[in-house]
Design a protein around this motif. Structure first.
Motif, PDB file in Angstrom:
ATOM      1  N   ILE A 253       0.840  -1.212   0.000  1.00 13.61           N
ATOM      2  CA  ILE A 253       0.000   0.000   0.000  1.00 13.61           C
ATOM      3  C   ILE A 253       0.864   1.247   0.000  1.00 13.61           C
ATOM      4  N   LEU A 254       1.942   1.225   0.773  1.00 12.00           N
ATOM      5  CA  LEU A 254       2.833   2.391   0.827  1.00 12.00           C
ATOM      6  C   LEU A 254       3.431   2.690  -0.536  1.00 12.00           C
ATOM      7  N   MET A 255       3.779   1.648  -1.277  1.00 12.47           N
ATOM      8  CA  MET A 255       4.387   1.857  -2.590  1.00 12.47           C
ATOM      9  C   MET A 255       3.356   2.229  -3.652  1.00 12.47           C
ATOM     10  N   ARG A 256       2.254   1.493  -3.701  1.00  9.19           N
ATOM     11  CA  ARG A 256       1.308   1.678  -4.798  1.00  9.19           C
ATOM     12  C   ARG A 256       0.387   2.864  -4.608  1.00  9.19           C
ATOM     13  N   ARG A 257      -0.101   3.053  -3.392  1.00  4.73           N
ATOM     14  CA  ARG A 257      -1.080   4.115  -3.150  1.00  4.73           C
ATOM     15  C   ARG A 257      -0.424   5.440  -2.754  1.00  4.73           C
ATOM     16  N   ARG A 258       0.667   5.369  -1.992  1.00  2.00           N
ATOM     17  CA  ARG A 258       1.287   6.602  -1.514  1.00  2.00           C
ATOM     18  C   ARG A 258       2.605   6.927  -2.216  1.00  2.00           C
ATOM     19  N   LYS A 259       3.013   6.076  -3.159  1.00  2.00           N
ATOM     20  CA  LYS A 259       4.199   6.322  -3.990  1.00  2.00           C
ATOM     21  C   LYS A 259       5.481   6.448  -3.177  1.00  2.00           C
ATOM     22  N   CYS A 260       5.543   5.752  -2.045  1.00  2.00           N
ATOM     23  CA  CYS A 260       6.767   5.769  -1.237  1.00  2.00           C
ATOM     24  C   CYS A 260       7.775   4.797  -1.832  1.00  2.00           C
ATOM     25  N   ARG A 261       9.019   4.945  -1.408  1.00  2.00           N
ATOM     26  CA  ARG A 261      10.095   4.084  -1.882  1.00  2.00           C
ATOM     27  C   ARG A 261      10.457   3.105  -0.779  1.00  2.00           C
ATOM     28  N   LEU A 262      10.233   1.827  -1.046  1.00  2.00           N
ATOM     29  CA  LEU A 262      10.482   0.800  -0.034  1.00  2.00           C
ATOM     30  C   LEU A 262      11.951   0.402  -0.034  1.00  2.00           C
ATOM     31  N   ILE A 263      12.540   0.380   1.155  1.00  2.00           N
ATOM     32  CA  ILE A 263      13.906  -0.111   1.334  1.00  2.00           C
ATOM     33  C   ILE A 263      13.807  -1.589   1.678  1.00  2.00           C
ATOM     34  N   GLY A 264      14.174  -2.441   0.737  1.00  3.38           N
ATOM     35  CA  GLY A 264      14.114  -3.879   0.964  1.00  3.38           C
ATOM     36  C   GLY A 264      15.316  -4.352   1.750  1.00  3.38           C
ATOM     37  N   ALA A 265      15.138  -4.565   3.024  1.00  5.81           N
ATOM     38  CA  ALA A 265      16.241  -4.920   3.914  1.00  5.81           C
ATOM     39  C   ALA A 265      15.856  -6.122   4.761  1.00  5.81           C
ATOM     40  N   PRO A 266      16.865  -6.858   5.257  1.00  4.34           N
ATOM     41  CA  PRO A 266      16.555  -7.862   6.279  1.00  4.34           C
ATOM     42  C   PRO A 266      15.945  -7.180   7.494  1.00  4.34           C
ATOM     43  N   PHE A 267      15.410  -7.966   8.396  1.00  9.34           N
ATOM     44  CA  PHE A 267      14.699  -7.372   9.524  1.00  9.34           C
ATOM     45  C   PHE A 267      15.595  -7.331  10.757  1.00  9.34           C
ATOM     46  N   PRO A 268      15.453  -6.304  11.586  1.00 13.34           N
ATOM     47  CA  PRO A 268      16.375  -6.079  12.716  1.00 13.34           C
ATOM     48  C   PRO A 268      16.125  -7.022  13.890  1.00 13.34           C
ATOM     49  N   ILE A 269      16.301  -8.309  13.638  1.00 16.80           N
ATOM     50  CA  ILE A 269      16.164  -9.333  14.675  1.00 16.80           C
ATOM     51  C   ILE A 269      17.513 -10.020  14.816  1.00 16.80           C
ATOM     52  N   GLY A 270      18.133  -9.893  15.972  1.00 18.87           N
ATOM     53  CA  GLY A 270      19.474 -10.415  16.176  1.00 18.87           C
ATOM     54  C   GLY A 270      20.513  -9.380  15.770  1.00 18.87           C
ATOM     55  N   PRO A 271      21.739  -9.500  16.272  1.00 21.17           N
ATOM     56  CA  PRO A 271      22.790  -8.530  15.916  1.00 21.17           C
ATOM     57  C   PRO A 271      23.091  -8.522  14.426  1.00 21.17           C
ATOM     58  N   ASP A 272      23.090  -9.711  13.800  1.00 19.80           N
ATOM     59  CA  ASP A 272      23.391  -9.783  12.374  1.00 19.80           C
ATOM     60  C   ASP A 272      22.296  -9.133  11.539  1.00 19.80           C
ATOM     61  N   GLY A 273      21.037  -9.400  11.884  1.00 22.37           N
ATOM     62  CA  GLY A 273      19.935  -8.800  11.152  1.00 22.37           C
ATOM     63  C   GLY A 273      19.861  -7.296  11.347  1.00 22.37           C
ATOM     64  N   THR A 274      20.122  -6.830  12.567  1.00 21.27           N
ATOM     65  CA  THR A 274      20.072  -5.400  12.841  1.00 21.27           C
ATOM     66  C   THR A 274      21.160  -4.659  12.071  1.00 21.27           C
ATOM     67  N   ARG A 275      22.354  -5.247  12.056  1.00 23.71           N
ATOM     68  CA  ARG A 275      23.445  -4.615  11.300  1.00 23.71           C
ATOM     69  C   ARG A 275      23.109  -4.558   9.806  1.00 23.71           C
ATOM     70  N   ALA A 276      22.622  -5.672   9.246  1.00 24.32           N
ATOM     71  CA  ALA A 276      22.273  -5.699   7.821  1.00 24.32           C
ATOM     72  C   ALA A 276      21.150  -4.721   7.508  1.00 24.32           C
ATOM     73  N   TRP A 277      20.192  -4.609   8.416  1.00 17.19           N
ATOM     74  CA  TRP A 277      19.064  -3.679   8.252  1.00 17.19           C
ATOM     75  C   TRP A 277      19.559  -2.233   8.192  1.00 17.19           C
ATOM     76  N   MET A 278      20.447  -1.885   9.115  1.00 20.79           N
ATOM     77  CA  MET A 278      20.954  -0.514   9.156  1.00 20.79           C
ATOM     78  C   MET A 278      21.887  -0.228   7.986  1.00 20.79           C
ATOM     79  N   GLU A 279      22.695  -1.199   7.605  1.00 19.67           N
ATOM     80  CA  GLU A 279      23.596  -0.988   6.478  1.00 19.67           C
ATOM     81  C   GLU A 279      22.820  -0.783   5.185  1.00 19.67           C
TER      82      GLU A 279
END
Length: 460
Positions: A253-279
């Motif tokens: 909905i954010l992309m199609r209706r509101r024309k936002c730009r989605l950042i496709g990232a892993p999810f910030p669960i665990g130190p590895d996921g949080t680092r990948a999400w922020m990077e």
């Protein structure tokens, strides 16, 4: 060891999960000036009483509008009945917004909730948002996805195109700022136009805000917000990033209706996921990440007492809350062997970055890529567990006791939905949940092939 892409399979099992109306349990606490009205039958009321009964004595900001036989047979005026209930809510609680949570019954009898809500909103002067969080969804966590997607339409709009992002200065202030008009008020917009979506407790949401600020990235707001009036403005040029893997409908909905730009990232669960999400966020916004690798290494060092327990253990995910891919990736990083990832529904586009990180983690840890089974058949899963004999099973509550009786340590998947598992600071809490059954039964219940009770065929 030769690594191959994940083997995706799809079975035809039933959905063994909670009803999505359970999202009321955490959303009413997140949106502090809201009121949630669940419109359903006695069955829905019994479920809410049993699942959320502990909080009833605290006078929570949710209630049940019970549909009777006369409502279902259209003998009563739905508009007048709904108006009377909403007037009572306004008189007793005076919320800033009312959420109508539709159920299976409202779908079956084709109740025009959106039409009634629009009329009552004008009459009562209170925003009414309709979220059809019924049992037709795949998992109970998708109730939040439905409510968040409905809220997206109420976010104020930006009436101008935002220029290219520029890097913030070291003190967190933007080196370039400008003002824009939303439909309600004038804001001073940071050049990093980032909105995060996903319901997290206040103390947890403050952590990614602080971590991103250290990277000179300023978060404009969260969806949902603590107050209805604080909903973030959306439009072209706004970057959005999710914190939970079950919010694919909101992302769409954010992309199609509101024309936002989605950042496709892993999810910030665990130190590895949080680092990948922020990077990933830093990369999209043109910011060079600083200190994330060192911070992750430090956290892993502090978690050694837990990883010593998990290292070499095997785990089986039966599928319950759509957090399975992220938890499996984190488990692999902790040295566990994941036999199977069962998941009720998998949006491969929204979870593409998480799947890529899972594969990369398996390669780094020299662990085989697990099989991923969408909409798994629980009977077949139980037979596979009998053959594989995992040390731990992530499962719904319905299967926990039968599996425990056969000597398989279990962990309720629903606990990870309500626990604080996001960000660097909460990695210890995730491992505490994962290792608790392993540590509880360490030395008391035989595991693996030494357990005689596992020689019998399993059947739930």
């Amino acid at each position: 060891m030769k690594f191959i892409d994940a083997a995706f399979e799809c079975e035809t099992g039933s959905y063994h999960t909670f009803c999505p109306i359970s999202c009321v349990a955490w959303l009413y606490q997140k949106i502090e000036d809201s009121f949630f009205l669940v419109i359903g039958t006695k069955t829905c009321g019994y479920f809410l009483q049993n699942a959320l009964g502990v909080t009833i004595f605290a006078e929570p900001r949710y209630a049940m509008a019970e549909l009777e036989e006369a409502d279902i047979s259209a003998q009563l005026n739905d508009h007048e009945e709904s108006k009377e209930i909403c007037m009572q809510i306004r008189r007793d609680r005076n919320p800033s917004v009312i959420f109508w949570i539709g159920t299976c019954t409202t779908e079956i009898i084709k109740m025009d909730l959106e039409g009634m809500a629009a009329k009552l909103e004008k009459e009562l002067g209170i925003p009414i948002i309709v979220a059809r969080a019924n049992g037709l969804d795949y998992a109970f966590t998708q109730g939040e996805d439905t409510a968040s997607a409905a809220t997206v339409h109420r976010c104020p709009a930006i009436n101008m195109t935002i220029p290219k992002n520029e890097i913030c200065t070291s003190d967190g202030d933007s080196s370039y700022e400008f003002k824009y008009q939303s439909q309600f008020k004038t804001y001073k917009l940071e050049t990093h136009n980032l909105v995060l979506f996903g319901s997290l407790p206040s103390n947890v949401a403050s952590q990614p805000n602080s971590d991103l600020k250290r990277q000179n990235i300023c978060v404009m707001g969260w969806l949902p917000s603590h107050q209805y009036a604080e909903l973030p403005s959306l439009g072209e040029g706004i970057y959005v990033c999710g914190v939970n893997p079950f919010l694919s409908r909101t992302a769409t909905i954010l992309m199609r209706r509101r024309k936002c730009r989605l950042i496709g990232a892993p999810f910030p669960i665990g130190p590895d996921g949080t680092r990948a999400w922020m990077e990933k966020i830093c990369d999209v916004l043109g910011v060079k990440p600083q200190g994330l690798k060192e911070k992750e290494e430090k956290i892993w060092k502090n978690l050694s007492e837990y990883t010593n327990t998990t290292n070499g253990k095997s785990v089986f995910f039966m599928g319950d809350n759509l957090l399975e891919i992220s938890l499996a990736r984190f488990s692999v990083r902790c040295g566990m062997i994941v036999y199977e990832i069962g998941i009720p529904y998998l949006d491969k586009r929204y979870q593409a970055a998480e799947l890529a990180l899972l594969k990369a983690t398996c390669e780094v840890m020299n662990i085989p890529m697990p099989r991923i089974v969408e909409k798994p058949d629980n009977y077949n899963q139980v037979q596979r567990m009998h053959e594989l004999e995992p040390d731990l099973a992530f499962t719904g509550m319905a299967h926990a006791n039968p599996l425990e009786a056969r000597g398989i340590d279990t962990k309720w998947s629903v606990e990870f939905t309500f626990a604080q598992i996001h960000g660097f600071a909460n990695a210890r809490d995730v491992l505490e949940l994962v290792t608790r059954p392993l540590r509880r039964n360490l030395g008391s219940i035989p595991s693996g092939r030494n357990n005689p009770s596992r020689q019998e065929p399993l059947c739930c």
